[in-house]
Design a protein around this motif. Structure first.
Motif, PDB file in Angstrom:
ATOM      1  N   ASP A   1     -10.571   4.985  -4.431  1.00 36.50           N
ATOM      2  CA  ASP A   1     -11.053   3.620  -4.508  1.00 36.50           C
ATOM      3  C   ASP A   1      -9.906   2.676  -4.140  1.00 36.50           C
ATOM      4  OD1 ASP A   1     -12.874   1.665  -5.025  1.00 36.50           O
ATOM      5  OD2 ASP A   1     -12.502   1.648  -7.193  1.00 36.50           O
TER       6      ASP A   1
ATOM      7  N   LYS B   1      -8.167  -0.660  -4.002  1.00 35.03           N
ATOM      8  CA  LYS B   1      -8.303  -1.888  -4.802  1.00 35.03           C
ATOM      9  C   LYS B   1      -7.761  -3.097  -4.036  1.00 35.03           C
ATOM     10  CE  LYS B   1      -9.284  -0.070  -9.016  1.00 35.03           C
ATOM     11  NZ  LYS B   1     -10.461   0.723  -8.678  1.00 35.03           N
ATOM     12  N   PRO B   2      -8.173  -4.276  -4.453  1.00 36.43           N
ATOM     13  CA  PRO B   2      -7.543  -5.480  -3.880  1.00 36.43           C
ATOM     14  C   PRO B   2      -6.068  -5.501  -4.279  1.00 36.43           C
ATOM     15  CG  PRO B   2      -9.070  -6.081  -5.650  1.00 36.43           C
ATOM     16  CD  PRO B   2      -9.209  -4.613  -5.437  1.00 36.43           C
ATOM     17  N   TRP B   3      -5.301  -6.352  -3.625  1.00 38.51           N
ATOM     18  CA  TRP B   3      -3.922  -6.532  -4.064  1.00 38.51           C
ATOM     19  C   TRP B   3      -3.927  -7.249  -5.409  1.00 38.51           C
ATOM     20  CZ3 TRP B   3      -2.442  -8.652   1.380  1.00 38.51           C
ATOM     21  CH2 TRP B   3      -1.999  -7.589   2.181  1.00 38.51           C
ATOM     22  N   ASP B   4      -2.932  -6.929  -6.246  1.00 35.34           N
ATOM     23  CA  ASP B   4      -2.812  -7.756  -7.439  1.00 35.34           C
ATOM     24  C   ASP B   4      -2.105  -9.048  -7.036  1.00 35.34           C
ATOM     25  OD1 ASP B   4      -0.071  -7.218  -7.304  1.00 35.34           O
ATOM     26  OD2 ASP B   4      -0.199  -5.572  -8.748  1.00 35.34           O
TER      27      ASP B   4
ATOM     28  N   CYS C   1      -9.872 -12.778  -6.283  1.00 37.70           N
ATOM     29  CA  CYS C   1      -9.708 -11.370  -5.942  1.00 37.70           C
ATOM     30  C   CYS C   1      -8.941 -11.345  -4.626  1.00 37.70           C
ATOM     31  CB  CYS C   1     -11.092 -10.766  -5.787  1.00 37.70           C
ATOM     32  SG  CYS C   1     -11.128  -9.144  -5.071  1.00 37.70           S
TER      33      CYS C   1
ATOM     34  N   ARG D   1       0.811  -1.225   0.000  1.00 43.00           N
ATOM     35  CA  ARG D   1       0.000   0.000   0.000  1.00 43.00           C
ATOM     36  C   ARG D   1       0.842   1.271   0.000  1.00 43.00           C
ATOM     37  NH1 ARG D   1      -4.533  -2.147  -1.886  1.00 43.00           N
ATOM     38  NH2 ARG D   1      -5.875  -3.192  -0.378  1.00 43.00           N
TER      39      ARG D   1
ATOM     40  N   GLU E   1      -0.679   3.946  -2.245  1.00 41.35           N
ATOM     41  CA  GLU E   1      -1.872   4.552  -1.647  1.00 41.35           C
ATOM     42  C   GLU E   1      -1.491   5.530  -0.534  1.00 41.35           C
ATOM     43  OE1 GLU E   1      -1.479   1.364  -2.318  1.00 41.35           O
ATOM     44  OE2 GLU E   1      -3.232   0.672  -3.441  1.00 41.35           O
TER      45      GLU E   1
ATOM     46  N   ALA F   1     -14.264   1.096  -0.598  1.00 42.37           N
ATOM     47  CA  ALA F   1     -13.852  -0.234  -1.048  1.00 42.37           C
ATOM     48  C   ALA F   1     -14.750  -1.244  -0.372  1.00 42.37           C
ATOM     49  CB  ALA F   1     -12.409  -0.549  -0.669  1.00 42.37           C
TER      50      ALA F   1
ATOM     51  N   MET G   1     -11.045  -4.760   2.760  1.00 40.24           N
ATOM     52  CA  MET G   1     -10.012  -4.451   1.784  1.00 40.24           C
ATOM     53  C   MET G   1      -8.815  -3.788   2.457  1.00 40.24           C
ATOM     54  SD  MET G   1      -9.855  -5.129  -1.344  1.00 40.24           S
ATOM     55  CE  MET G   1     -11.392  -5.069  -2.248  1.00 40.24           C
TER      56      MET G   1
ATOM     57  N   GLY H   1     -18.923  -4.273  -4.433  1.00 47.52           N
ATOM     58  CA  GLY H   1     -17.879  -5.244  -4.742  1.00 47.52           C
ATOM     59  C   GLY H   1     -18.274  -6.709  -4.706  1.00 47.52           C
TER      60      GLY H   1
END
Ligand SMILES: Nc1ncnc2c1ncn2[C@@H]1O[C@H](COP(=O)(O)OP(=O)(O)O)[C@@H](O)[C@H]1O
Ligand SMILES: [Mg+2]
Length: 417
Positions: free
Chosen positions: A229, A231-234, A267, A19, A22, A40, A44, A381
């Motif tokens: 927003d 996001k989830p981790w890739d 996800c 993060r 972010e 989110a 999350m 989500g």
């Protein structure tokens, strides 16, 4: 790095992973006096992100920080009490607060420091009511603005309060309730506009504010907040996190194992990644091993992640849905999600039309619209829109849902005949 397991709650410091992008973006925003709304899906990592940001800001020393949790607040007055109580970490508020709670000697200032949080809350509560919360609240903002350093004010779970104001406990939006929500949000907006540079706010919550306000036609109140927003981790980040955890607990999780774990989740919601690691850790311990093989993944996933205890988390998802949608919308949402899970994971246009037809065929008129429920499911989500229809974003939630609801489920097309 030594990354510790999360435990049940938000994380910071040596439990906080990734993060960085972010954090940097939010640092920039608070520096520019921009208010942020972190949105989110639940779990999350919104609270963790904000907590870690505040921790780093405190270390750097340019800002004072205040963290308020409105999860249990029911009225605007409750919210003001929570903000005031949390603001006692900032010295410039002490004078006013001392006046408030009716102790006016300088010795009383020391008392503020000594008071326990709950004691302070009770004292403040006795002085704030439905008639004066606005003036009291303005005074809190004014005293924060007088602080030597700008104050980052984080307000967690604001949408829960707004939702309670709007719908009460019986999920009915009356004109009075709408007016209360309107007043509270106007007040917050006014203070946000007055003190942007001195008191940048970061609002966050596990229920999206946008669908709630849209239903109440109050969306304009959210416009002082720039959306963010989370996001989830890739997959690569989640794999790194699993690797770091494994390293800290002296386990061997080969990359192939981590990758398979992520594919199962589809996800990579940080909490699901953590939970999966935790289950793996327990499983290997029971098996007396320190190294995992790719074949362990399905085993841990289906026996541990999808087991009874996983379903406890699902209840949490469901109660949030009910809160946002009200009773009627909630039952439509359950139907739509179950139709999706039972129907091979995709909700096509035809099923959506059949759902609408089914609802209008019911003897008691259903006022909720399928499109609105889908909007919430998408925004919060649960589902994502793809070419062939809607699909569960998370493989884990999909599997949980299927396990819990699909037994005995009658698809829409069969209900119409
Ligand atoms: N940056 C992170 N690093 C490690 N774990 C995280 C991180 N963010 C979230 N988590 C995991 O997710 C869980 C939920 O985090 P939380 O911040 O409470 O989410 P939210 O506020 O979005 O519901 C934590 O207990 C932890 O397991
Ligand atoms: Mg949270």
């Amino acid at each position: 790095m030594n990354l510790r397991k999360a435990g049940g709650n938000w994380v910071e410091g040596d439990r906080f992973f990734d993060r960085e992008v972010e954090i940097e973006a939010l640092m920039e925003r608070v520096g520019d006096g921009i208010h942020t709304l972190v949105t989110a899906q639940r779990r999350m990592g919104k609270t963790s992100l904000v907590r870690e940001l505040l921790r780093r800001l405190r270390v750097q020393g340019d800002f004072a920080t205040v963290f308020v949790d409105l999860e249990d607040a029911v009225t605007a007055a409750d919210a003001v009490v929570e903000i005031a109580a949390a603001a006692r970490g900032v010295r410039s508020t002490w004078g006013r607060m001392t006046d408030w709670i009716g102790q006016s000697s300088s010795a009383a200032v020391d008392r503020i420091e000594e008071l326990g949080m709950s004691e302070l809350r009770v004292k403040l509560r006795a002085r704030v009511d439905a008639g004066n919360w606005r003036t009291k609240g303005d005074a809190v903002f004014a005293s924060l603005a007088e602080s030597g350093r700008p104050v980052v004010l984080a307000i967690d779970e604001l949408p829960i309060l707004v939702n309670r104001l709007l719908q009460g406990h019986d999920f009915e939006m009356t004109p009075e309730r709408r007016r209360d929500a309107d007043e509270f949000l106007s007040w917050l907006r006014k203070n946000g506009q007055a003190h942007g540079r001195r008191i940048p706010m970061i609002v966050s919550g596990s229920v999206g504010l946008e669908p709630i306000l849209k239903r109440a036609e109050l969306s304009a109140h959210a416009n002082i907040f720039a959306p963010f927003d989370l996001k989830p981790w890739d997959e690569e980040t989640a794999i790194e996190c699993l690797g770091a955890l494994a390293g800290s607990y002296d386990l061997q999780l080969p990359e192939e194992v981590c990758r398979r774990m992520c594919r199962r989740l589809r996800c990579c919601v940080p909490q699901h990644v953590q939970q999966f690691f935790d289950k793996f850790h327990e499983y290997l311990r029971r098996a007396g091993r320190r190294e995992a093989t790719p074949d362990d993944v399905s085993q841990v996933y289906s026996q541990e992640m999808l087991g009874v205890r996983g379903q406890i988390h699902l209840e949490h998802y469901e109660s949030r849905l009910r809160m946002v949608l009200g009773d009627e919308g909630y039952s439509v949402a359950i139907d739509l999600l179950t139709e999706t899970a039972a129907g091979g994971g995709v909700l096509g246009e035809q099923s959506i039309a059949q759902c609408g037809a089914y609802l209008s065929s019911l003897p008691d008129r259903v006022t909720v619209r399928v499109a609105d429920v889908l909007h919430v499911l998408e925004h919060d989500g649960y589902l994502a829109r793809l070419e062939d229809g809607y699909r569960f974003v998370s493989g884990l939630v999909e599997d949980w849902w299927r396990g819990r609801h699909s037994h005995g489920f009658v698809p829409f097309d069969r209900r119409l005949n």
